[in-house]
Enzyme design. Structure first.
Site, mmCIF file in Angstrom:
data_model
loop_
_atom_site.group_PDB
_atom_site.id
_atom_site.type_symbol
_atom_site.label_atom_id
_atom_site.label_comp_id
_atom_site.label_asym_id
_atom_site.label_seq_id
_atom_site.Cartn_x
_atom_site.Cartn_y
_atom_site.Cartn_z
ATOM 1 N N CYS A 280 -2.130 9.594 2.573
ATOM 2 C CA CYS A 280 -1.770 9.035 1.268
ATOM 3 C C CYS A 280 -2.846 9.261 0.212
ATOM 4 O O CYS A 280 -2.565 9.194 -0.983
ATOM 5 C CB CYS A 280 -1.462 7.544 1.393
ATOM 6 S SG CYS A 280 -2.838 6.548 2.005
ATOM 7 N N GLU B 122 0.866 -1.178 0.000
ATOM 8 C CA GLU B 122 0.000 0.000 0.000
ATOM 9 C C GLU B 122 0.900 1.226 0.000
ATOM 10 O O GLU B 122 1.463 1.598 1.028
ATOM 11 C CB GLU B 122 -0.919 -0.015 1.228
ATOM 12 C CG GLU B 122 -1.839 -1.218 1.299
ATOM 13 C CD GLU B 122 -2.819 -1.287 0.145
ATOM 14 O OE1 GLU B 122 -3.078 -0.232 -0.483
ATOM 15 O OE2 GLU B 122 -3.324 -2.382 -0.149
#
Length: 463
Positions: free
Chosen positions: A247, A213
């Site tokens: 993010c 991720e």
């Protein structure tokens, strides 16, 4: 920090424990998840204090973006786990026999979870929920850049769970390197693309599967129909949440030239409404995690003209919510993920030209568009490779257990949250049986032309 022998033997001990006791029952897994929920609730105040120590997080943000998300995920998983876990059975009639197929999900075994510093509770425990739900044993390595949170997680988890079931290991990059070299069955990593590549390279030496991720420059477009004060407030909130260290934050805002100036004015008004004229005194605004990251933000601010904010204090690791304009096309702020409270706002004249210019990272974690034009929305969706496209909203999709969260290409691979997490931390194991009512001897050597002709006629029934 643990010694090397402990790090090397822990995954083997976890696998031996799983092998000897078998996959935990559905009720046992739910019990583990509820135990995790109970320690989150019990230590809620301590967790918010640690998050404030590491990142200056307001209590509201700590609860809404970290603790509440985890509690909701555990409850959702416990509610649906029995359905996800149910074996899928099917039977198929063939020439001479009936095949019976039973497909089940099976845990990988011992899983390593490496968390990130920007949401050090959520991004460490969210994948842990999926791993436990699938029946795995876990070793967790929180980020050393959020030390207060890492030490607290180590304390509350290690005193609650036996190490053969769930264990937290703290340490620096060297510890992480030693862990990725250990014989885990699966590695889950959240962090930068650069470190993610190193993790994948190390795991490949042992053929260990990896879920990555990572980050990316999530584009945010506001076309000539998308402007509203509400839309601006959403973008400003999503960009400066956690001081921009998210993010999936809108990385760069592209605004149609016809609404460019009023958009800039409204962004400034929203920032002031949220954090006041002296955001360094606001209790609702966080801080930059590390000195190195602080310096990077200062350098990025210098690559454009500051339209709002720009003030900073290294001693407090404070950088004001900042808007920059008039940026040269080759500047690093337009090439690299910002991951901080600096918002470039770029005017554009035509959506088709913007999309074809190569300016947008097509495989970012997500893409945002604010528009009422269905053709523009459709064109943007077709252009982006991102697993998630959010229309007239930012951030919220990541909190939903109904939506798989993950990247593609340079933003990573694999997905989790909800059912996707259960699937990510397990593999399909098949039980296959046949019940013969007729034996076809022609499948055995020596082969003949006659049997070959029969095979061609009956292949759908034989294979």
């Amino acid at each position: 920090m643990h010694d090397n022998d402990f790090l090397k033997t822990l995954p083997e001990r976890q696998k031996e424990e799983l092998f000897s006791t078998g996959r935990p029952s559905l009720e046992a897994r739910k019990k583990q998840l509820l135990k995790l929920k109970s320690i989150i609730l019990e230590h809620e105040a301590a967790l918010t204090t640690a998050l404030h120590s590491d990142l200056g997080k307001p209590v509201f943000e700590s609860f809404s973006s970290e603790i509440a998300v985890l509690l909701n995920e555990i409850e959702y998983v416990c509610k649906h786990l029995a359905k996800w876990d149910r074996p899928v059975r099917s039977q198929h009639l063939k020439l001479g026999y009936v095949e019976a197929i039973k497909r089940m999900r099976h845990p990988y075994g011992s899983v390593l979870i490496i968390g990130s510093w920007n949401y050090p509770v959520q991004l460490t425990l969210m994948p842990t929920i999926g791993a436990i739900a699938s029946g795995n044993r876990c070793v967790i390595k929180p980020s050393e850049h959020a030390p207060a949170t890492a030490e607290l997680l180590k304390e509350i988890i290690n005193q609650t769970f036996p190490p053969e079931q769930l264990h937290v290991v703290t340490g620096d990059a060297q510890t992480a390197s030693e862990l990725t070299s250990a014989p885990f069955d699966l590695i889950f990593f959240t962090g930068s693309t650069k470190t993610g590549k190193a993790v994948a390279e190390q795991a490949a030496k042992q053929l260990t599967p990896v879920i990555l991720e990572l980050g990316g420059k999530n584009p945010c477009i506001m076309d000539e129909t998308g402007y509203s004060k509400t839309a601006i407030r959403e973008i400003v909130w999503g960009k400066f949440l956690n001081a921009g260290q998210t993010c999936i934050a809108p990385d760069t805002l592209f605004v149609h030239e016809s609404i460019y100036e009023k958009t800039l004015d409204e962004i400034s008004a929203s920032v002031s409404a949220f954090y006041g004229d002296r955001p360094e005194e606001s209790g609702d605004y966080g801080r930059i995690c590390t000195d190195a990251h602080f310096q990077k933000m200062v350098e990025l601010i210098g690559q454009g003209i500051v339209r709002h904010g720009g003030t900073h204090d290294q001693n407090d690791r404070f950088i004001a919510p900042t808007v920059v304009t008039d940026i040269k096309p080759d500047s690093s702020i337009l090439q690299e993920e910002i991951f901080g409270p600096v918002l470039p706002v770029i005017p554009y004249t035509d959506l088709k030209t913007l999309l074809s210019s190569g300016t947008l990272q097509r495989d970012s974690l997500t893409g945002y568009i604010f528009s009422k034009n269905k053709n523009h929305i459709q064109r943007f969706k077709e252009h982006m490779r991102s697993p998630t496209i959010s229309v007239n909203q930012v951030i919220h999709h990541a909190a939903s257990p109904h939506i798989a969260f993950g990247g593609v290409g340079s933003s990573g691979y694999g997905a989790y949250h909800g059912k996707a997490g259960f699937l990510a931390f397990s593999y399909e194991k098949t039980e296959y049986q046949t019940y013969h009512y007729l034996r076809f001897q022609g499948k055995f050597p020596p082969y003949s032309d006659r049997n070959m002709k029969a095979l061609k006629v009956l292949r759908k029934w034989l294979l």
